[in-house]
Scaffold this active site. Sequence first.
Site, short mmCIF file in Angstrom:
data_model
loop_
_atom_site.label_atom_id
_atom_site.label_comp_id
_atom_site.label_asym_id
_atom_site.label_seq_id
_atom_site.Cartn_x
_atom_site.Cartn_y
_atom_site.Cartn_z
N GLY A 10 51.23 24.40 59.02
CA GLY A 10 51.90 22.59 59.45
C GLY A 10 50.81 22.13 59.70
N ARG A 71 54.35 26.47 53.71
CA ARG A 71 54.99 27.96 54.57
C ARG A 71 55.39 29.09 53.80
NH1 ARG A 71 54.44 26.90 59.75
NH2 ARG A 71 55.16 24.63 60.34
N ASP A 102 47.31 29.75 63.27
CA ASP A 102 47.68 32.11 63.33
C ASP A 102 48.11 32.63 62.56
OD1 ASP A 102 47.41 33.97 65.51
OD2 ASP A 102 49.46 33.44 65.72
N SER A 104 48.78 31.26 59.64
CA SER A 104 47.76 30.99 58.23
C SER A 104 47.10 32.48 58.12
CB SER A 104 47.09 30.48 57.78
OG SER A 104 48.82 29.18 57.83
N ASP A 127 49.46 22.91 67.27
CA ASP A 127 50.29 23.71 68.83
C ASP A 127 48.81 23.80 69.72
OD1 ASP A 127 52.22 23.60 67.36
OD2 ASP A 127 52.54 25.32 66.68
N ARG A 162 66.59 6.94 86.09
CA ARG A 162 67.24 7.84 84.72
C ARG A 162 66.38 8.62 84.74
NH1 ARG A 162 68.72 4.79 80.22
NH2 ARG A 162 71.53 4.85 79.79
N ARG A 171 56.08 25.40 69.06
CA ARG A 171 56.86 26.84 68.88
C ARG A 171 56.80 27.00 70.20
NH1 ARG A 171 57.16 28.33 63.94
NH2 ARG A 171 55.53 27.37 62.71
N ARG A 252 53.39 15.72 64.89
CA ARG A 252 52.16 15.73 63.52
C ARG A 252 51.46 14.60 62.80
NH1 ARG A 252 54.93 20.50 61.42
NH2 ARG A 252 55.14 19.85 59.67
O1 F6P Z 1 52.77 25.17 64.34
C1 F6P Z 1 53.26 23.32 63.84
C2 F6P Z 1 54.43 22.58 64.18
O2 F6P Z 1 54.80 21.47 64.08
C3 F6P Z 1 55.04 23.94 65.51
O3 F6P Z 1 54.78 23.08 66.60
C4 F6P Z 1 56.34 23.80 65.55
O4 F6P Z 1 57.00 24.11 66.05
C5 F6P Z 1 56.55 23.89 63.43
O5 F6P Z 1 55.45 23.81 63.12
C6 F6P Z 1 57.52 22.79 62.86
O6 F6P Z 1 57.85 23.73 61.63
P1 F6P Z 1 58.47 22.72 60.53
O7 F6P Z 1 57.20 21.84 60.29
O8 F6P Z 1 58.71 23.88 59.31
O9 F6P Z 1 60.02 22.45 60.53
#
Ligand code: F6P
Length: 320
Positions: A10, A71, A102, A104, A127, A162, A171, A252
Amino acid sequence: MKLAILTSGGDSSGMNAAIKKFVEYSYEKGYEPYFIYDGLEGLIDGKIKKATHKDVGGIIYRGGTIIRSSRSKRWFDKEYRKKAYENLKEHNIDLLIILGGDGSFRALDVFYKEFKIPFMGIPASIDNDLALNEYMIGVDTALNVIRCAIDDIRDTASSFNRAFVIETMGRECGYLALTSAVANGAEMCLIPEMPYNLENLKKRYLKEIKEGRSYFLAIVAEGLKITNKIKEWFEKEIGFESRATILGHIQRGGSPTVLERLRAAEFVEVAMDNFEKTPNKIVTFYQEKFILRDLDEIVNSKYSLDERMLKLAKPLMGIN
Ligand code: F6P
């Protein structure tokens, strides 16, 4: 000497600041910097190119990674890891710098055991789930993106009676949810690492409603996979109309914070100042210091959340 950098897994804000430092510091120290595009996938495909100052001009404020990431499924196959090794040999790369998390570093562990390519690892992931390390590049920006999102949701939540259930990434790790819940005054924080007691929370919420509480903010880590269940719980058990917001990939993105830019540069500097004497290390940030650790130590340990932060959040989990 020829040094190559790649970003893996990520992407996270601050990776570009690290890439910029890598190129500039390489030229300062008399090394030749190379980019490996598209992470481990690009390493397999030989996407290796010499980096110049021009490549890194104007990138410090940008989120993501200009050399891109991936990935890689192919990495699990030794045949492709061998191709990756041959590509590094073909370009006479003396050091591989990997920015990632982790997963990677586990991939790097296998690669190093097979081919003994000298490396340095720099933790980068929103993360913040690396063992023996307290800060990964990208987490501060992600926390600030979450903060802004919660501020905005609070505007609408407080205009209605609400409950808002906000799901954060991470993750299996609850770091983002935990820190955000405490820092943003949420009423609930549920994370995979900790038990929770909805009955206790219910008692407290009903009392608070009697005293005038008009809205709730609940932060739930994605790893629990119960966001919708909690939304329904608010409707059924608390009697509050509720909405769920999954923050998703906005966490992100964003321009890296000042902290992120500074730490990214420092991580790279520490890696590049030490690899000749002490190669094959992960640069960690622990108790306000940079510490070089063995890859084995990292991959064979489990991260843990900060006890002081957990103590602050226990009331938001309904436990003592
Ligand atoms: O590891 C970073 C992360 O953003 C996690 O928090 C999340 O679960 C995952 O990557 C999402 O992965 P992708 O961008 O492959 O959907």
